[in-house]
Structures are given as structure tokens and as C-alpha cells.
Design a protein around this motif. Structure first.
Motif, PDB file in Angstrom:
ATOM      1  N   ALA A 151       0.377  -1.694   0.372  1.00  0.00           N
ATOM      2  CA  ALA A 151       0.177  -0.112   0.351  1.00  0.00           C
ATOM      3  C   ALA A 151       0.750   1.432  -0.271  1.00  0.00           C
ATOM      4  O   ALA A 151       0.924   2.387   0.691  1.00  0.00           O
ATOM      5  CB  ALA A 151      -1.074   0.101   1.103  1.00  0.00           C
ATOM      6  N   GLY A 152       1.726   1.169  -0.954  1.00  0.00           N
ATOM      7  CA  GLY A 152       3.444   2.593  -0.575  1.00  0.00           C
ATOM      8  C   GLY A 152       3.830   2.568   0.334  1.00  0.00           C
ATOM      9  O   GLY A 152       4.772   3.544   0.532  1.00  0.00           O
ATOM     10  N   TYR A 153       3.884   1.720   1.221  1.00  0.00           N
ATOM     11  CA  TYR A 153       4.470   1.380   2.617  1.00  0.00           C
ATOM     12  C   TYR A 153       5.551   0.383   2.273  1.00  0.00           C
ATOM     13  O   TYR A 153       5.454  -0.342   2.038  1.00  0.00           O
ATOM     14  CB  TYR A 153       3.621   1.350   3.480  1.00  0.00           C
ATOM     15  CG  TYR A 153       3.254   2.442   3.689  1.00  0.00           C
ATOM     16  CD1 TYR A 153       3.429   4.007   4.339  1.00  0.00           C
ATOM     17  CD2 TYR A 153       2.136   2.693   3.153  1.00  0.00           C
ATOM     18  CE1 TYR A 153       2.613   5.510   4.442  1.00  0.00           C
ATOM     19  CE2 TYR A 153       0.494   3.807   2.853  1.00  0.00           C
ATOM     20  CZ  TYR A 153       1.297   5.185   4.163  1.00  0.00           C
ATOM     21  OH  TYR A 153       0.412   5.928   4.022  1.00  0.00           O
ATOM     22  N   ASN A 154       7.447   0.787   2.474  1.00  0.00           N
ATOM     23  CA  ASN A 154       8.151  -0.434   2.548  1.00  0.00           C
ATOM     24  C   ASN A 154       8.101  -0.646   3.865  1.00  0.00           C
ATOM     25  O   ASN A 154       7.797  -0.095   5.249  1.00  0.00           O
ATOM     26  CB  ASN A 154       9.325   0.686   2.605  1.00  0.00           C
ATOM     27  CG  ASN A 154       9.738   1.777   1.178  1.00  0.00           C
ATOM     28  OD1 ASN A 154       9.386   0.720  -0.375  1.00  0.00           O
ATOM     29  ND2 ASN A 154      10.357   2.147   1.267  1.00  0.00           N
ATOM     30  N   ILE A 155       7.794  -2.557   4.022  1.00  0.00           N
ATOM     31  CA  ILE A 155       8.245  -3.354   5.157  1.00  0.00           C
ATOM     32  C   ILE A 155       9.427  -4.319   4.735  1.00  0.00           C
ATOM     33  O   ILE A 155       9.242  -4.647   4.247  1.00  0.00           O
ATOM     34  CB  ILE A 155       6.430  -3.973   5.235  1.00  0.00           C
ATOM     35  CG1 ILE A 155       5.353  -3.160   5.011  1.00  0.00           C
ATOM     36  CG2 ILE A 155       6.285  -4.709   6.648  1.00  0.00           C
ATOM     37  CD1 ILE A 155       5.260  -2.199   6.572  1.00  0.00           C
ATOM     38  N   GLY A 156      10.232  -4.139   6.481  1.00  0.00           N
ATOM     39  CA  GLY A 156      10.909  -4.398   6.729  1.00  0.00           C
ATOM     40  C   GLY A 156      10.316  -6.239   7.640  1.00  0.00           C
ATOM     41  O   GLY A 156      10.071  -5.762   8.929  1.00  0.00           O
ATOM     42  N   PHE A 157      11.374  -7.376   7.436  1.00  0.00           N
ATOM     43  CA  PHE A 157      11.106  -7.844   7.841  1.00  0.00           C
ATOM     44  C   PHE A 157      11.732  -8.892   8.158  1.00  0.00           C
ATOM     45  O   PHE A 157      12.685  -9.018   7.132  1.00  0.00           O
ATOM     46  CB  PHE A 157      10.329  -9.504   7.910  1.00  0.00           C
ATOM     47  CG  PHE A 157       9.498 -11.028   8.528  1.00  0.00           C
ATOM     48  CD1 PHE A 157       9.749 -10.396   9.637  1.00  0.00           C
ATOM     49  CD2 PHE A 157      10.158 -11.760   8.367  1.00  0.00           C
ATOM     50  CE1 PHE A 157       8.929 -11.212  10.419  1.00  0.00           C
ATOM     51  CE2 PHE A 157      10.033 -12.230   8.627  1.00  0.00           C
ATOM     52  CZ  PHE A 157       9.362 -12.303  10.220  1.00  0.00           C
ATOM     53  N   THR A 158      12.857  -8.916   9.637  1.00  0.00           N
ATOM     54  CA  THR A 158      13.971 -10.118   9.479  1.00  0.00           C
ATOM     55  C   THR A 158      14.418 -10.558  10.664  1.00  0.00           C
ATOM     56  O   THR A 158      14.332 -10.647  11.945  1.00  0.00           O
ATOM     57  CB  THR A 158      15.330  -8.539  10.266  1.00  0.00           C
ATOM     58  OG1 THR A 158      15.080  -7.146   9.302  1.00  0.00           O
ATOM     59  CG2 THR A 158      16.725  -9.088  10.664  1.00  0.00           C
TER      60      THR A 158
END
Length: 319
Positions: A151-158
């Protein structure tokens, strides 16, 4: 809509940090807070908004959507007059979709174990301790970064894993961080991250079970130009918020919540040399980043009046 989404994200992050598992083991997650990347050490341990970092999976996997090239870096550090060794290998790779990994080794070698000559008697001139064995304490930590634009947002998962040896015992840890990255304006950026989002677990061979409490990281970056200077500069401010009752070891605290600040300033002094300055909780930091075609040489110094100064160096290259 933008403001509503921001409010919801901030609310959810604060809710998780405050309410999830407040009975965790204090300082159990320190091995995950040592930082990565020499330029980020020099910037006062700022990196959540640093799109030039080689250690994106450590700092903020959401940055991967803003990295075009492949990056690789090797770092070596010896602290406390060489007593503690800290090495990392960082990489960002991928064509259409970027991935990142950081592997760290933290070790203290040749620690002597002693015992009394007669264990059934008290310590005395006739019953002195002797060294019967040398051991090594070490931690191996791996971070694996993924990013998606939702939705236009940068989401990071680590996801992250750790293998620990402490004296003659071993432990295994696993957990994950989740992060976001925003461009508030053309020259103003914001990043938020929940470390140990699912309450990182550390299981020891003795049967001990340690739980790492979630903590909130927030960082903002401002890009600007100084008067009469052709190169851009960057100002960083990062805040770590813990929920472990670190009243004695943190800069600011209220109840079980504590805060540690970090500041960084980056500026080019020539086409190929960046000057890096920072403030890391209690200590001033500085460093240089030298660019030679596809190669980079980074150096950082952290000044510590209570202990020994810390020197770190790394070599990196881009493809």
C-alpha cells in the motif's frame, strides 16, 4: 489517509512494545544490540534510515527497496585492548528483489578457569587456586532481511538466529524484527522498527529459558546543503526505547520504560571521502569513508573515557 495510516502504525508499535511480555529477562538481548557496519558505528550507531549501509538486514530491511546495486562488506574490530573480537560479514544482493544478510561473531578467548587445590577446604596460603582450563565465550548471530512494498509503504522483516557458548554451556536463540521506512518529504525520512517483535527466545543447554522483550527503534534523517558547500550533508537522530526497567544503564527512564539517544552527522569533504561524526549514548564517535571506484574503505573510532577506545575497520565493494 497518510496521517491515518501513520497514526495506526505508531499506535500498534507502541502497543506491542508496552504490552507484550513485560516479564522478559533484562539484558538477554544485548548480543542483538552491538550494531553492524563501520559507517554506522561512526554515525553514533545510527542506521535505520541509512540507505548507504551495507548491513540493511541488521538496521532496517525496509531499506532494501531503495538499494539498486549489490553490496558486500567485511568488518573487523578489537575492543578493550583486544580482549573482545567482533567481526561481521554483510551482503545485499538480488536483481529484481533485494535480499540482505549479516553474520556476526563476538568472542572473548582464553578465559582461565580456576579451582582450589583442595576444594573441600577454604582459600588460604596453603590452598591456592590454580588454572585448570581455558575456555572461549562466543556468539554467532545471523540476520536475514526481506522487504515488500505494501500500500505504498516499505515494510521490512528480519528473522534472526543466534548460537551462544558461555563458559561450558551453549544456547540457541531465534526471533525477528519488523520495520518500516517513510519519506516524509523529499529531504526528510523516518524509520520505525520493533526489535524482537515476537519476543525472541534463547534456550540454554542447562534448561534456562531467556526471553528478550520487544523494544522500539525510531530514527529520522534530514538531508540538507550547507551554505557555499557543493555536497549534501545528512543529520541523523535515533532513539532506542526499552521496556526492561533499565533505569541505571539508560540515559532517560520512567518506570520500566527507558530511552537511549543516538546522533549522527555525515558530510562529504571531497568527491571520494565522507566525514562521519556521531554521539552513541555516552560516547563520541567519528570516522571516514573512502570511495575508490567500486571499493570502499571505512574506519570508525568510538572514544570511551571509562574503558578503552574502540577502533573498527571494514572493506566493502559494490556490483
Amino acid at each position: 489517509l497518510y496521517k491515518d495510516v501513520m497514526k495506526k502504525i505508531l499506535f500498534l508499535m507502541l502497543l506491542f512494545v508496552i504490552l507484550i511480555n513485560l516479564n522478559a529477562t533484562k539484558y538477554a538481548g544485548e548480543i542483538f544490540h552491538l550494531g553492524a557496519g563501520v559507517r554506522n558505528f561512526a554515525l553514533g550507531n545510527c542506521g535505520l534510515t541509512d540507505t548507504n549501509s551495507f548491513a540493511a538486514s541488521y538496521w532496517n530491511s525496509a531499506l532494501l527497496t531503495h538499494i539498486s546495486e549489490n553490496r558486500f562488506e567485511l568488518m573487523h574490530a578489537e575492543e578493550f585492548t583486544g580482549l573482545l573480537k567482533y567481526d561481521t560479514a554483510s551482503a545485499v544482493w538480488g536483481k529484481d528483489t533485494k535480499f540482505s544478510a549479516v553474520f556476526s561473531y563476538i568472542g572473548i578467548n582464553d578465559i582461565p578457569l580456576t579451582a582450589l587445590q583442595n576444594p573441600d577446604a577454604e582459600l588460604s596460603n596453603d590452598n591456592r587456586p590454580y588454572e585448570y582450563k581455558n575456555i572461549n565465550n562466543s556468539d554467532f548471530v545471523g540476520y536475514f532481511g526481506f522487504s515488500r512494498k505494501i500500500a505504498g509503504y516499505n515494510i521490512g522483516f528480519t528473522p534472526k538466529v543466534a548460537y551462544r557458548t558461555l563458559a561450558e554451556e551453549t544456547g540457541f536463540g531465534f526471533g525477528a524484527d519488523i520495520s518500516v521506512f517513510f519519506a516524509l518529504k523529499e529531504n526528510w525520512f523516518l524509520a520505525l522498527k520493533i526489535r524482537d517483535f515476537f519476543s525472541t527466545q534463547i534456550l540454554w543447554s542447562t534448561g534456562t529459558h531467556e526471553i528478550v522483550n520487544p523494544s522500539l527503534d525510531a530514527e529520522t534523517k534530514l538531508v540538507f546543503h550547507l551554505p557555499f558547500w557543493r555536497y549534501e550533508s545528512k543529520l541523523y537522530f535515533r532513539s532506542e526505547i526499552f521496556t526492561e526497567g533499565r533505569s541505571e544503564s539508560s540515559v532517560l527512564s520512567a518506570g520500566f520504560i527507558s530511552l537511549d539517544p543516538h546522533f549522527g552527522l555525515e558530510g562529504k569533504i571531497s568527491k571520494n571521502i565522507d566525514l562521519l561524526l556521531g554521539y552513541d549514548v555516552d560516547n563520541f564517535t567519528s570516522g571516514l569513508s573512502i570511495h575508490l571506484k567500486s571499493w570502499l574503505l571505512n574506519y570508525s573510532l568510538e572514544m570511551d573515557s571509562a574503558l578503552e577506545n574502540s577502533h573498527r575497520i571494514s572493506v566493502g565493494f559494490t556490483l
